[in-house]
Design an enzyme around this catalytic site. Structure first.
Site, PDB file in Angstrom:
ATOM      1  N   HIS A 313       4.887   1.305   2.379  1.00 44.28           N
ATOM      2  CA  HIS A 313       4.294   0.600   1.965  1.00 44.28           C
ATOM      3  C   HIS A 313       4.368  -0.749   2.289  1.00 44.28           C
ATOM      4  O   HIS A 313       5.365  -1.313   2.880  1.00 44.28           O
ATOM      5  CB  HIS A 313       5.656   0.589   0.193  1.00 44.28           C
ATOM      6  CG  HIS A 313       4.694   0.002  -1.158  1.00 44.28           C
ATOM      7  ND1 HIS A 313       4.724  -1.204  -0.797  1.00 44.28           N
ATOM      8  CD2 HIS A 313       4.023   0.573  -2.117  1.00 44.28           C
ATOM      9  CE1 HIS A 313       4.467  -1.180  -2.191  1.00 44.28           C
ATOM     10  NE2 HIS A 313       4.078  -0.614  -2.731  1.00 44.28           N
ATOM     11  N   ASP A 371       1.880   7.296  -4.869  1.00 42.42           N
ATOM     12  CA  ASP A 371       1.219   7.831  -4.791  1.00 42.42           C
ATOM     13  C   ASP A 371       1.534   9.248  -4.171  1.00 42.42           C
ATOM     14  O   ASP A 371      -0.025   9.761  -4.471  1.00 42.42           O
ATOM     15  CB  ASP A 371       0.420   6.772  -3.774  1.00 42.42           C
ATOM     16  CG  ASP A 371      -0.193   5.496  -4.072  1.00 42.42           C
ATOM     17  OD1 ASP A 371       0.008   5.608  -5.733  1.00 42.42           O
ATOM     18  OD2 ASP A 371       0.156   4.227  -3.466  1.00 42.42           O
TER      19      ASP A 371
END
Length: 436
Positions: A313, A371
């Site tokens: 991320h 995700d």
């Protein structure tokens, strides 16, 4: 924000005078150097591609500590909100700064519920799209079109207009997403039912047909509600910054949110869960769990062009706190639906194990992000991959609105105007066409 005890001194090696810059402290997080007068004092700008070291605003809404893997909405840890509150309580918190008491929640839920229908003309607008249009293309158009139907709430500088626009957007986004889905399926639209809760209403509009009664599954409703909470806001990311920048021109709230929807469409942002599921399906086609080693070797090869989607991320340098919650939800949903042996989920678990133990990924802090799991959960619920990002937009709408409202209420806000480092041609004269 408050002034820090120290100041930053900017010195130059060419002998130009040093410049003192104020330093401000937030309630938590890094201090910031105030460079607003830098150009006036030095004739220079800062250079920060991607704004990775630039605070574009002061905010009281969301705080992320990427090193700790911490996410706070108005000071509350995401783990507590996702397990103790529902999505509309979280919406109230993001919009108004505090969690609602029972009466405030009842009033807020009623207001949202009474605005879930959309103008009937929206159905005719949808018919202009091809049936196979990407849902995000459709959503960008539908959300932007709301400003054509609600002229009574388009003044971004009017607090009452912003308030009713916020309620309308939160209420109507599930209806619009479900309409986009039903249109693509060639099925009749299902009108919202006021007796149902926010998320169960969405599930009904998505999966019910006029042929028979639809009973929302509580486990699936809770899973979807958790997806909404985990995606409700995430500080100054690309789409939120887009909404703020768009709104800074004074455009109406519907247009600003439509700009956020368009930005979210990008595979590096909202499309990441779609990309993660596509990656898992590609590995499955290669041979599943047995081929993970081969796939990981390709990921490590910079010349292969293959990326590990759903890991790492931009901000989190630790395990994404949302991923932990989504992992639990993933197990719960698959068990409820009898999909515990789902090959994709087994593949995801095996890939996660390899990535968490492989020095290549560990050293680069490529931990699973939200995700990675949310795509599997949505797939299990029956949501097509192409709709994942539209559901992300639905959830993030409240965060965009809260951020937009905060910006408009900030006495220091100005229209956004980033600067540049120009490296093009210097001034030159136009030659006649026969001499070029």
């Amino acid at each position: 924000m408050k002034l820090a005890d120290n100041k930053a001194t900017l010195s130059f090696s060419n002998g130009s005078p040093s410049v003192e810059l104020p330093v401000y402290q937030g309630s938590i997080g890094p201090d910031v150097v105030d460079i607003r007068k830098l150009y006036a004092q030095t004739g220079m700008f800062t250079y920060d591609p991607g704004f990775m070291s630039t605070a574009s605003c002061q905010s009281t809404i969301t705080y992320i500590d990427g090193d700790k893997g911490e996410l706070l909405y108005r000071g509350y840890p995401i783990e507590q909100l996702a397990t103790s509150c529902d999505y509309l309580e979280t919406c109230y918190l993001l919009l108004y700064g505090e969690l609602p008491n029972p009466q405030q929640k009842t009033d807020f839920v009623n207001r949202v519920t009474n605005h879930t229908m959309v103008n009937e003309q929206m159905q005719f607008f949808l018919r202009g799209f091809r049936r196979d249009a990407h849902p995000m293309a459709v959503m960008t158009g539908l959300v932007g079109a709301l400003s054509a139907f609600y002229h009574d709430s388009t003044d971004i500088n009017n607090p009452e207009h912003r308030e009713i626009s916020a309620i309308r957007l939160i209420a109507k986004m599930p209806t619009l997403v479900a309409m986009a889905y039903k249109y693509s399926m060639g099925q009749p639209y299902m009108y919202p039912q006021n007796k149902l809760g926010y998320t169960s209403n969405f599930m009904r509009m998505m999966f019910a047909t006029p042929c028979e009664e639809y009973e929302p599954n509580d486990v699936l409703v809770r899973a979807m509600d958790r997806i909404f909470i985990l995606h409700a806001d995430h500080e100054q990311n690309a789409s939120t910054s887009t909404v703020r920048l768009c709104g800074s021109s004074g455009t109406n709230p519907f247009a600003a949110i439509a700009a956020g929807v368009a930005c979210l469409w990008g595979p590096a942002h909202g499309g990441a869960n779609e990309a993660a599921l596509n990656m898992l399906e590609d590995i499955q086609k290669m041979g599943g769990v047995a081929k993970i080693g081969e796939f990981v070797s390709k990921v490590k090869d910079k010349n292969s062009g293959i990326k590990l989607m759903g890991f790492g991320h931009r901000v989190y340098k630790n395990y994404d706190p949302r991923a932990k919650l989504m992992r639990e939800t993933c197990h719960e949903v698959l068990d409820t639906l009898g999909l515990g042996n789902d090959p994709l989920f087994k593949l995801a678990m095996a890939l996660e194990k390899v990535a968490l133990e492989d020095e290549y990924f560990v050293s680069r802090k490529l931990y699973p992000n939200v995700d990675f799991y949310s795509g599997i959960v949505q797939r299990a619920i029956g949501i097509p991959v192409s709709l994942f990002t539209a559901i992300f937009a639905l959830a993030r709408t409240v965060g965009w609105i809260a951020q937009l409202n905060e910006m408009i209420a900030d006495p220091e806000y100005k229209i956004g105007r980033p600067r540049q480092l120009y490296v093009g041609a210097t001034k030159r004269d136009v030659q006649p066409i026969d001499k070029r």
